[in-house]
Design a protein around this motif. Structure first.
Motif, short mmCIF file in Angstrom:
data_model
loop_
_atom_site.label_atom_id
_atom_site.label_comp_id
_atom_site.label_asym_id
_atom_site.label_seq_id
_atom_site.Cartn_x
_atom_site.Cartn_y
_atom_site.Cartn_z
N HIS A 93 0.83 -1.20 0.00
CA HIS A 93 0.00 0.00 0.00
C HIS A 93 0.87 1.25 0.00
O HIS A 93 0.56 2.23 -0.70
CB HIS A 93 -0.92 -0.02 1.22
N GLU A 94 1.96 1.24 0.76
CA GLU A 94 2.86 2.40 0.80
C GLU A 94 3.54 2.61 -0.57
O GLU A 94 3.70 3.76 -1.02
CB GLU A 94 3.91 2.20 1.89
N LEU A 95 3.92 1.51 -1.20
CA LEU A 95 4.52 1.64 -2.54
C LEU A 95 3.52 2.19 -3.54
O LEU A 95 3.87 3.02 -4.39
CB LEU A 95 5.03 0.27 -3.01
N ASP A 96 2.27 1.74 -3.43
CA ASP A 96 1.23 2.26 -4.32
C ASP A 96 1.02 3.76 -4.10
O ASP A 96 0.83 4.52 -5.06
CB ASP A 96 -0.09 1.51 -4.10
N GLN A 97 1.04 4.17 -2.82
CA GLN A 97 0.88 5.59 -2.52
C GLN A 97 2.02 6.42 -3.11
O GLN A 97 1.79 7.50 -3.68
CB GLN A 97 0.81 5.80 -1.01
N LEU A 98 3.25 5.92 -2.96
CA LEU A 98 4.40 6.64 -3.52
C LEU A 98 4.29 6.73 -5.04
O LEU A 98 4.58 7.78 -5.63
CB LEU A 98 5.70 5.93 -3.13
N HIS A 99 3.88 5.64 -5.66
CA HIS A 99 3.72 5.65 -7.11
C HIS A 99 2.66 6.66 -7.54
O HIS A 99 2.87 7.42 -8.50
CB HIS A 99 3.34 4.25 -7.59
N GLU A 100 1.53 6.68 -6.82
CA GLU A 100 0.46 7.62 -7.16
C GLU A 100 0.91 9.06 -6.95
O GLU A 100 0.58 9.95 -7.75
CB GLU A 100 -0.78 7.32 -6.32
N LEU A 101 1.66 9.31 -5.88
CA LEU A 101 2.15 10.67 -5.63
C LEU A 101 3.11 11.11 -6.73
O LEU A 101 3.07 12.26 -7.20
CB LEU A 101 2.85 10.72 -4.27
N TYR A 102 4.00 10.19 -7.13
CA TYR A 102 4.93 10.53 -8.20
C TYR A 102 4.18 10.84 -9.49
O TYR A 102 4.49 11.82 -10.20
CB TYR A 102 5.92 9.38 -8.43
#
Length: 246
Positions: A93-102
């Motif tokens: 979930h944290e990786l998905d959030q970082l990807h979405e933010l990028y």
């Protein structure tokens, strides 16, 4: 290994089957057998049963304890597996959030637009620019406008400045999430490098691509500080973000 095909399971299965059949058939066949002489051994049987019963009960208690312990161990292993799965899901979930933010920052940079006034053959034309080129030209043209780039209130009147500051706020959030995240270090390094390249080639001054830029550029004659041709409000934020690259 399949526990149902193990030798121990097969032996236990046949012992239960044979023992069950024996317990069911024995009361039916005993009256038919000439076993009247066994009555003389009743006292011996009672004595043997009285001695063996405590041991059988102790053995049953031991078996019950082992069964309960095995169940507790199985529950602990299951709980550990659930915790591992929850941890993996949280990291995913944290990786998905970082990807979405990028992707959010990248989209905002690509969608940044600026109408630049150009004179071609004596005629003034408005050229609509997008993305990196629009940001660079917008920053360069700020100096030619009737605005003091050292006054935050003045430059914040421009929508372009507000858009850039909004992008930088998202970048701050991005690096804060990386710092507080429990993801693996190589993931952190990858996402930091990804955002670093996006900013260096999109928002940062061109001089910042050179590590020796500060030795080549002159300081601002008005404030005595180096901020290239960027308003100090934006440049100072960029330098703060730059510390997050390492």
């Amino acid at each position: 290994m399949n526990i149902y095909n193990s030798p121990v399971t097969k032996i236990a299965f046949w012992v239960i089957v044979v023992g069950s059949v024996f317990c069911l058939l024995l009361p039916l066949f005993l009256p038919l057998l000439p076993l009247h002489y066994l009555k003389d051994y009743g006292e011996i049987g009672d004595a043997f049963g009285g001695i063996s019963n405590p041991f059988v009960q102790i053995l049953g208690s031991v078996v019950l304890f082992l069964a309960l312990k095995a169940q507790i161990d199985a529950n602990r292993i299951l709980h550990q597996q659930i915790e591992k799965e929850n941890t993996k899901e949280q990291l995913r979930h944290e990786l998905d959030q970082l990807h979405e933010l990028y992707m959010f920052v990248e989209r905002n940079i690509k969608n940044f637009s600026y109408d630049q006034e150009k004179t071609v053959d004596g005629k003034t034309q408005m050229i609509l620019l997008y993305s990196r080129r629009a940001i660079k030209c917008f920053i360069e043209d700020l100096e030619s406008l009737d605005v003091d780039i050292h006054k935050d209130d003045d430059i914040l009147r421009f929508d372009g400045v507000k858009e850039i500051m909004s992008i930088l706020n998202s970048v701050d959030l991005y690096f804060d999430k990386i710092k507080d995240s429990e993801i693996a270090p190589y993931h952190k390094s990858f996402y930091k490098t990804l955002m670093q390249h996006e900013l260096l080639f999109s928002v940062f001054p061109y001089q910042d691509l050179d590590n020796q830029a500060y030795l080549k550029q002159e300081h601002c004659p008005e404030c005595g500080e180096y901020h290239a041709n960027y308003p100090p409000l934006i440049y100072d934020r960029l330098q703060k973000i730059k510390k997050s690259f390492s």
